[in-house]
Design an enzyme around this catalytic site. Structure first.
Site, PDB file in Angstrom:
ATOM      1  N   SER A 171       0.815  -1.213   0.000  1.00  0.00           N
ATOM      2  CA  SER A 171       0.000   0.000   0.000  1.00  0.00           C
ATOM      3  C   SER A 171       0.859   1.280   0.000  1.00  0.00           C
ATOM      4  O   SER A 171       1.714   1.438  -0.851  1.00  0.00           O
ATOM      5  CB  SER A 171      -0.937  -0.087   1.210  1.00  0.00           C
ATOM      6  OG  SER A 171      -1.832   0.963   1.262  1.00  0.00           O
ATOM      7  N   ASP A 340      -9.172  -5.224  -5.396  1.00  0.00           N
ATOM      8  CA  ASP A 340      -8.635  -4.189  -4.518  1.00  0.00           C
ATOM      9  C   ASP A 340      -9.354  -2.859  -4.750  1.00  0.00           C
ATOM     10  O   ASP A 340      -9.339  -2.330  -5.864  1.00  0.00           O
ATOM     11  CB  ASP A 340      -7.122  -4.037  -4.789  1.00  0.00           C
ATOM     12  CG  ASP A 340      -6.391  -3.287  -3.696  1.00  0.00           C
ATOM     13  OD1 ASP A 340      -7.003  -2.396  -3.084  1.00  0.00           O
ATOM     14  OD2 ASP A 340      -5.223  -3.604  -3.465  1.00  0.00           O
ATOM     15  N   HIS A 374      -7.345  -5.506  -1.036  1.00  0.00           N
ATOM     16  CA  HIS A 374      -6.191  -4.814  -0.454  1.00  0.00           C
ATOM     17  C   HIS A 374      -5.549  -5.571   0.722  1.00  0.00           C
ATOM     18  O   HIS A 374      -4.328  -5.694   0.789  1.00  0.00           O
ATOM     19  CB  HIS A 374      -6.631  -3.423   0.003  1.00  0.00           C
ATOM     20  CG  HIS A 374      -5.527  -2.420   0.075  1.00  0.00           C
ATOM     21  ND1 HIS A 374      -4.887  -1.935  -1.038  1.00  0.00           N
ATOM     22  CD2 HIS A 374      -4.936  -1.812   1.135  1.00  0.00           C
ATOM     23  CE1 HIS A 374      -3.952  -1.062  -0.673  1.00  0.00           C
ATOM     24  NE2 HIS A 374      -3.971  -0.979   0.641  1.00  0.00           N
TER      25      HIS A 374
END
Ligand SMILES: *[C@@H]1O[C@H](CO)[C@@H](O)[C@H](O)[C@H]1NC(C)=O
Ligand SMILES: *[C@@H]1O[C@H](CO)[C@@H](O)[C@H](O)[C@H]1NC(C)=O
Ligand SMILES: *[C@@H]1O[C@H](CO)[C@@H](O)[C@H](O)[C@H]1NC(C)=O
Ligand SMILES: *[C@@H]1O[C@H](CO)[C@@H](O)[C@H](O)[C@H]1NC(C)=O
Length: 402
Positions: A171, A340, A374
């Site tokens: 991320s 995601d 994610h």
């Protein structure tokens, strides 16, 4: 080697370890407490950045088994794990051995280092400022995380091990690396980098963060009126409730709403994770990300008017990063998820297209995980076979000669 001889040969070492750690007494972080509970050695360090922040850094120097202990004299490959936004180093150790990436790497013979971004639980120290009182402590965005935190951590590990550092980020940790590399920073100290759920562009985010940024702008966020963005605070809770009133948005499962529909997370691990997370970031960092959502560009923080930008940057528009400038021979692995909601496939593929323009073909590995969202990249129960194996292959095949 059998289990019992293994234990016996380790015993004197454990005693010496106890004596050495008897004084001075350092506070042990939840990262090391967790790793130790699974039988891993775990060490604590503090790293001071050039701008005065004191960051907690943990190290799992070896695997759990005695296997390979005979090779202790061979220097292990250092690998630095950088978590994403609203998380901390706990991300990498919360899933048990067999599922957690830190354990997989340690057992595979890597020397594992776990960083923690300024403002998180184990990184709230500063030479001059108090995180709980001084607004100035929170005056940063990911630009400073790249310039100071990433630099301090890479330098520290590089210096202590005398080796080039391998890097894995999730991320926001991918954004700091991409922008630093694009300015040719740290590339002489980094051997190879794996970027999971990479973030460079945020144009196609499909979740409430995007809605908040698009429809409410910075007003809602600055409505908080506080420099520290504390996810568990009453102020942020009220903010989320307001956003969740937006027609068509159901916020019943906030984790899914924010990260996408994670396919493969064990609910009990998620509960454990949520015991310590989410962690604080700066409100300014959230505002910077909101700017990226609205503009679709990858630029420095926009102070909101030409004269303030001129004062900070010498130009009216905040300078943009050019990711095509990343050195073409730096080995990169990009892992991204089809589900995601933050690192949307379209945004990631825009990044990949940009990298492909100049990157050497053999130095860029891209893998799409159709069913991952994610958080799957750090907590999926099936990550060992699907994700950890290709990652380890990537780093082993890009072994450097220093
Ligand atoms: C790191 O600094 C914190 C305070 O910022 C302190 O509590 C902790 O004991 C230190 N850890 C080490 C390993 O020096
Ligand atoms: C680490 O830093 C020290 C002090 O700055 C320096 O003397 C040493 O050469 C460095 N070691 C490596 C491997 O860079
Ligand atoms: C620009 O921003 C600065 C600092 O944020 C502020 O003092 C100034 O009044 C602003 N100027 C305009 C024209 O909005
Ligand atoms: C970005 O960098 C590449 C490679 O150096 C260059 O060819 C390209 O023109 C740059 N793009 C912009 C918008 O500056």
């Amino acid at each position: 080697m059998t289990g019992s001889t293994c234990m016996r040969s380790l015993l004197p070492l454990a005693l010496i370890g106890l004596l050495l750690t008897a004084s001075p007494v350092h506070s042990i972080t939840h990262v090391c407490i967790t790793a130790q509970s699974y039988g891993y050695d775990c060490q604590e360090f503090n790293v001071t950045t050039e701008d005065g922040y004191i960051l907690g850094l943990q190290r799992i120097p070896r695997g759990r088994q005695c296997v390979g202990a005979a090779n202790e004299h061979i220097p292990k490959k250092p690998i630095l794990l950088q978590h994403g936004i609203l998380m901390d180093g706990f991300t990498w150790v919360v899933s048990p051995p067999g599922e957690g990436l830190a354990y997989a790497l340690a057992d595979e013979g890597f020397d594992v280092w776990i960083s923690n971004t300024r403002g998180t639980k184990s990184s709230r120290g500063h030479k001059l400022l108090d995180a709980n009182v001084d607004a100035a402590y929170w005056g940063w965005t990911w630009v400073e995380l790249a310039k100071f935190d990433l630099t301090a951590n890479v330098n520290f590990v590089h210096n202590l091990t005398g080796q080039k550092v391998n890097y894995i980020a999730h991320s926001l940790g991918t954004l700091t690396a991409l922008t630093a590399f694009s300015q040719h920073k740290l590339v002489d100290k980094v051997n190879a980098a794996a970027l999971l759920s990479p973030i460079a562009y945020l144009k196609h985010m499909t979740n409430l963060v995007q809605l908040a940024a698009e429809f409410y702008g910075d007003e809602l966020i600055s409505m908080l009126g506080i420099p520290e963005f504390i996810p568990q605070s009453a102020a942020v809770d009220a903010l989320l409730r307001t956003i969740c009133l937006f027609p068509g948005l159901s916020c019943r499962d906030l984790v899914s709403v924010i990260t996408g529909n994670n396919c493969c997370i064990n609910p009990s691990i998620l509960d454990l994770f949520l015991k310590y997370e989410p962690q604080s970031t700066s409100t300014k960092n959230i505002m910077h990300l909101a700017q990226m959502v609205r503009s679709g560009k990858l630029s420095m923080y926009d102070y909101g008017n030409g004269s303030a930008n001129l004062k900070n940057y010498g130009v009216v528009e905040p300078p943009a990063y050019n990711l095509s400038n990343i050195p073409a021979d730096l080995p990169l692995f990009l892992g991204y998820g089809g589900m995601d909601a933050i690192s949307d496939v379209e945004d990631v593929e825009r990044l990949i297209d940009e990298l492909k323009l100049f990157h050497q073909e053999g130095k860029l590995t891209c893998q799409l995980f159709e069913d991952y969202a994610h958080a799957d990249f750090v907590m999926a129960t099936d990550a060992k076979e699907r994700l950890h194996r290709p990652l380890i292959e990537f780093f082993n095949s890009n072994e450097h000669s220093n």
